[in-house]
Design a protein around this motif. Structure first.
Motif, mmCIF file in Angstrom:
data_model
loop_
_atom_site.group_PDB
_atom_site.id
_atom_site.type_symbol
_atom_site.label_atom_id
_atom_site.label_comp_id
_atom_site.label_asym_id
_atom_site.label_seq_id
_atom_site.Cartn_x
_atom_site.Cartn_y
_atom_site.Cartn_z
ATOM 1 N N ARG A 37 29.691 21.823 37.297
ATOM 2 C CA ARG A 37 28.528 22.834 36.586
ATOM 3 C C ARG A 37 27.250 22.441 37.101
ATOM 4 N N LYS A 96 35.200 28.715 21.014
ATOM 5 C CA LYS A 96 33.902 29.149 20.839
ATOM 6 C C LYS A 96 33.304 30.319 21.389
ATOM 7 N N GLU A 112 45.738 25.349 25.475
ATOM 8 C CA GLU A 112 44.267 24.736 25.897
ATOM 9 C C GLU A 112 43.835 24.192 24.608
ATOM 10 N N VAL A 116 38.162 26.902 24.234
ATOM 11 C CA VAL A 116 37.792 27.878 25.002
ATOM 12 C C VAL A 116 36.327 27.809 24.884
ATOM 13 N N ASP A 117 35.348 27.526 25.825
ATOM 14 C CA ASP A 117 33.911 27.582 25.728
ATOM 15 C C ASP A 117 33.330 28.681 26.326
ATOM 16 N N THR A 118 32.735 28.451 27.664
ATOM 17 C CA THR A 118 32.197 29.362 28.394
ATOM 18 C C THR A 118 33.360 30.368 28.938
ATOM 19 N N GLY A 119 34.539 29.924 29.155
ATOM 20 C CA GLY A 119 35.791 30.702 29.338
ATOM 21 C C GLY A 119 36.022 30.641 31.004
ATOM 22 N N LEU A 120 35.037 29.819 31.720
ATOM 23 C CA LEU A 120 35.261 29.614 33.013
ATOM 24 C C LEU A 120 36.450 29.091 33.463
ATOM 25 N N SER A 121 36.911 27.961 32.894
ATOM 26 C CA SER A 121 38.194 27.150 33.285
ATOM 27 C C SER A 121 39.281 28.278 33.053
ATOM 28 N N GLY A 161 28.193 23.383 19.195
ATOM 29 C CA GLY A 161 28.312 22.160 18.942
ATOM 30 C C GLY A 161 29.437 21.579 19.909
ATOM 31 N N PHE A 162 28.994 20.185 19.678
ATOM 32 C CA PHE A 162 29.859 19.250 20.721
ATOM 33 C C PHE A 162 31.235 18.472 19.888
ATOM 34 N N LEU A 183 39.928 15.730 22.346
ATOM 35 C CA LEU A 183 38.593 16.049 22.727
ATOM 36 C C LEU A 183 37.900 14.760 23.147
ATOM 37 N N ASP A 184 37.130 14.522 24.114
ATOM 38 C CA ASP A 184 36.589 13.333 24.399
ATOM 39 C C ASP A 184 35.170 13.383 24.683
#
Ligand code: 5GP
Ligand code: MG
Ligand code: MG
Length: 174
Positions: A71, A130, A98, A101-106, A150-151, A157-158
Motif C-alpha cells: 500500500r 469495517k 476472512e 474486511v477493511d478497504t475491501g481491496l484484498s 480502529g486497529f 489478528l496481528d
C-alpha cells in the motif's frame, strides 16, 4: 493470556464464540445438501476458520490462500497471491473465510481470482466487517461483527506478526 496494555477489550471470547455459532448455523442452512470448499485467508483467519469449520454441519474441504498487499500513501492497494488453493474450484461451492474486511481491496482481488476458476457459487464469510472504510465495493454474505474502525489484534489478528494468540479481540489505543 492477558490483553495488550495499550489496548481495550472489544470482543470477548464468549461474544466471538456466539457469533461463530450463529454463522455456522446460517452457512449450514444456506448450503443444505451441498458440499462446500472453505477458502481460508491466511494468516489472520486461521483460528476463526478452525472454530467455524468444526461447527458447520456439511461435508467440507479446507483450502488456504495467502495474500500480500503493498500500500502506498494513496492506498491504491496492489495485492498479490503468495499461496494459492491446491484443488480445482470449477463447479464447486466456494466460501471465502476472512478475518476482517477493511478497504475491501484484498477481497475484491481474491474474488476476481477465484471467480476466474468457474465455481458454482462464490460467497464471503467475514468475522469482522469495517463497512465504513471501504474503498471498493465488497459485500459479505455471512458477517460476524460490524465495527467502525480502529486497529484490532487477537484471535488471529496481528500487530507485526505478534498477538495473534490472544483468545479475545482488542482495539489498540492510538
Ligand atoms: P482490506 O484489504 O480489506 O483493507 O484488508 C485486508 C486485511 O488487512 C484484512 O484481511 C486483515 O488481515 C488486515 N486488517 C484490516 N484491518 C485490520 C485490523 O484492524 N487489525 C489487523 N491486525 N489486521 C487488519
Ligand atoms: Mg485477512
Ligand atoms: Mg496482518
Amino acid at each position: 493470556m492477558n490483553g495488550p496494555s495499550n489496548g481495550d477489550l472489544l470482543y470477548s471470547k464468549k461474544q466471538i464464540a456466539g457469533e461463530i455459532r450463529r454463522l455456522a448455523r446460517e452457512i449450514t442452512i444456506a448450503y443444505a445438501g451441498e458440499e462446500l470448499i472453505l477458502v481460508v485467508v491466511l494468516k489472520g483467519a486461521f483460528f476463526f476458520a478452525a472454530d467455524l469449520a468444526r461447527q458447520i454441519q456439511l461435508p467440507l474441504i479446507l483450502e488456504f490462500v495467502k495474500l500480500s498487499s503493498y500500500r502506498d500513501m494513496n492506498s491504491t492497494g496492489d495485492v498479490t497471491m503468495t499461496k494459492d488453493v491446491e484443488t480445482s474450484l470449477t463447479g464447486k461451492n466456494v466460501l471465502i473465510v476472512e478475518d476482517i474486511v477493511d478497504t475491501g481491496l484484498s477481497l475484491a482481488f481474491l474474488r476476481e481470482r477465484l471467480l476466474a476458476r468457474g465455481p458454482k457459487s462464490l460467497k464471503i464469510c467475514a468475522l469482522i466487517d469495517k463497512k465504513e472504510r471501504r474503498k471498493i465495493e465488497v459485500k459479505t454474505d455471512f458477517t460476524g461483527l460490524e465495527c467502525p474502525g480502529g486497529f484490532l489484534v487477537g484471535y488471529g489478528l496481528d500487530l507485526n506478526e505478534k498477538l495473534r494468540e490472544l483468545p479475545a479481540i482488542y482495539e489498540l489505543n492510538e
